[in-house]
Design an enzyme around this catalytic site. Structure first.
Site, mmCIF file in Angstrom:
data_model
loop_
_atom_site.group_PDB
_atom_site.id
_atom_site.type_symbol
_atom_site.label_atom_id
_atom_site.label_comp_id
_atom_site.label_asym_id
_atom_site.label_seq_id
_atom_site.Cartn_x
_atom_site.Cartn_y
_atom_site.Cartn_z
ATOM 1 N N HIS A 113 -7.461 -5.137 -1.500
ATOM 2 C CA HIS A 113 -6.250 -4.505 -1.011
ATOM 3 C C HIS A 113 -5.597 -5.086 -0.238
ATOM 4 C CE1 HIS A 113 -3.426 -1.117 -1.018
ATOM 5 N NE2 HIS A 113 -3.676 -0.993 0.216
ATOM 6 N N SER A 122 0.908 -1.119 -0.035
ATOM 7 C CA SER A 122 -0.122 -0.092 -0.020
ATOM 8 C C SER A 122 0.882 1.144 -0.043
ATOM 9 C CB SER A 122 -0.976 -0.175 1.166
ATOM 10 O OG SER A 122 -1.883 0.829 0.989
ATOM 11 N N ASP A 182 -7.978 -4.141 -7.172
ATOM 12 C CA ASP A 182 -7.642 -2.981 -6.288
ATOM 13 C C ASP A 182 -7.504 -1.731 -6.672
ATOM 14 O OD1 ASP A 182 -6.471 -1.802 -3.764
ATOM 15 O OD2 ASP A 182 -4.691 -2.887 -3.965
#
Length: 537
Positions: A446, A327, A390
């Site tokens: 995610h 991330s 995602d």
């Protein structure tokens, strides 16, 4: 003598019938998992009633053909050599031995080909079909990024919220990663005063460990001789924390590009730009805070410099630098790897070039086209693992990005919101996994544990999803609700025991002291930063 021993063993295993010569049957006293491998090579088990007499066992033995007898003798020999655990509690199956032999072969291959696995040739021919050694390494470094989440204190009712729950000297052991072979050399912190309110975690209490800092990750080094032998080199690993499920931080991004030289990063080209929020997070500091009085950048550069000076010119072993993150942590991984290479810290005193590799998971775009080109010029290799569903890898630069026509990008390249992904992409799809729901929750797509699960089952484009490394699918639900219901794994099952409360010597429940002096900045950081001309001498 052998037959007597065989009779004893056979009578103790009441569930075993005749033993096929091609298989090693097991008796396992542990509870069974709801997950079954989809591999066609899974061994078959023949179960007989629990009450089985010694006579029946002898009869079974008498019916065992010569090939079966050979298999049994081989099996007992394996037990004698320690290939099965003592006491007969759990026998290994042929599948267990296959996986062990596969792991041994992969380790041998890694020693011989680690430069290719680290991206020397941009992973050409290694992802389709999926190279098993590369898969294992992507999972291993992904677990190092996941360790940042597992160690982080997210609880706002804890006075240590925003810090690591474990000492750096006990980091991997505390997380059940005792065999990692790495030792954490330095913790990384960042100031929480920048405009990313949905990324940082803060305590609700007035008396806290720090009001202006968050723990961001760590620098570790493979300091175990067996691990260095397995990897084929000594490895410096840098892991950055990102976000587990919350995606609100994306909305906090200013979404405009800024020259990296604007924040005093070394760069020969002012056209090299990155997203301003990532740059601020990497370079900002708070001199009033003992944890963030040095920027995350200063901390990581000082430690890499120290380790390269210590190990870089060792004639007996090679050295590598691997940076990982999920991330937003993926963005910091790319930015810090660029910085390490641009500062020349991947060169030893004798001039030996140390390869720098970045492995990110669900990471966003970081900079513009010129930033991508400069990374390539510096020789930094980047592999981005993404879930096609995602939203984070599609941000920022939703409209003007590497997928736009070249002519459009050429016209728009000077605009402050024209982004471009770097490196190579490995695209996975959670809809291919028979273990996962058809979820529309963006946080599931995610999730890092879900990505590692997808890696374990990926064999190439269009290939059937088959788990290869034996990674437990239950890990997916550690911080999500993504597994199908019939597997009966509770969602969000990972919990801290008693929310960190322990009993003191008087029998009272307290929150134990956590911060230790060894987790603070080391005294030599001034020395290394002065040599890098990042601080006054």
């Amino acid at each position: 003598m052998v037959l007597c021993h065989l009779e004893t063993k056979l009578s103790s295993f009441s569930t075993m019938a005749t033993i096929p010569s091609h298989n090693l049957l097991t008796k396992n006293y542990h509870s069974s998992s709801p997950f079954k491998t989809t591999s066609s090579s899974e061994p078959s088990f023949i179960h007989l009633p629990e009450k089985r007499s010694r006579v029946a066992a002898k009869a079974s033995l008498s019916r065992t053909n010569e090939a079966s007898l050979s298999a049994v003798i081989s099996r007992l020999e394996r037990e004698r050599q320690g290939l099965t655990d003592g006491g007969g509690e759990q026998w290994r199956t042929a599948e267990d031995f296959r996986r062990r032999d596969k792991k041994t072969e992969e380790e041998r291959r890694l020693r011989d080909t680690w430069r290719k696995i680290q991206g020397e040739d941009d992973w050409a021919g290694l992802t389709d079909p999926m190279d098993p050694v590369l898969r294992s390494e992507l999972i291993r470094y992904g677990e190092m990024a996941q360790a940042c989440y597992d160690a982080f204190d997210f609880d706002p009712s804890s006075r240590y919220c925003g810090s690591s729950r474990f000492s750096r000297h006990e980091f991997f052991d505390s997380l059940g990663m005792k065999g990692s072979g790495y030792e954490v050399a330095r913790y990384l912190y960042a100031t929480s005063n920048i405009n990313l309110p949905n990324f940082f975690s803060k305590s609700r209490w007035s008396k806290v460990w720090s009001k202006n800092a968050n723990w961001m990750g760590y620098v570790a080094v493979s300091d175990d001789e067996a691990t260095r032998h397995r990897l084929g080199r000594r490895d410096i690993a840098i892991a950055w924390r990102g976000t587990v499920t919350q995606l609100e931080w994306i909305a906090d991004l200013k979404d405009y590009l800024k020259p990296v030289s604007g924040n005093n990063l070394r760069c020969p080209d002012p056209a090299v730009k990155v997203e301003s929020g990532f740059l601020d997070l990497y370079t900002d500091k708070d001199t009033s805070c003992k944890f963030s009085r040095f920027s995350a950048r200063e901390q990581v550069l000082a430690e890499v410099k120290r380790l390269v000076e210590r190990y870089g010119d060792d004639e007996d072993e090679e050295l590598s630098i691997t940076v990982t993150g999920h991330s937003l942590g993926g963005a910091l991984a790319i930015l810090s790897a660029y910085d390490v290479a641009e500062m020349g810290l991947n060169r030893s005193r004798s001039g030996k070039v140390i390869p720098v590799t970045v492995l990110t998971y669900g990471g966003p775009r970081v900079g513009n086209v010129r930033f991508k080109e400069r990374l390539k010029e510096l020789g930094v290799k980047v592999m981005r693992v993404v879930n096609v569903h995602d939203v984070v890898p599609k941000s920022p630069g939703l409209f003007l990005n590497e997928r736009a026509p070249h002519a459009v990008m050429k016209i728009a390249e000077g605009l402050p919101w024209c982004y471009c992904h770097v490196g190579e992409e490995l695209a996975l799809d959670h809809q291919n996994s028979p273990f996962l729901k058809s979820s529309v929750d963006p946080s599931n797509a995610h999730n890092l544990e879900a990505l590692l699960h997808l890696l374990d089952g990926y064999h190439g484009k269009g290939e059937r999803f088959v788990l290869s490394n034996g990674r437990d699918p239950a890990l997916v639900n550690k911080a999500s609700d993504f597994l199908k219901e019939h597997f009966m794994v509770p969602p969000f099952w990972r919990q801290d025991a008693n929310k960190g409360m322990v009993r003191n010597s008087e029998g009272r429940w307290i929150q134990a002291e956590r911060l230790r002096s060894e987790d603070h900045h080391s005294p030599d950081i001034h020395h290394h930063l002065s040599q890098l001309r990042l601080l006054p001498s």
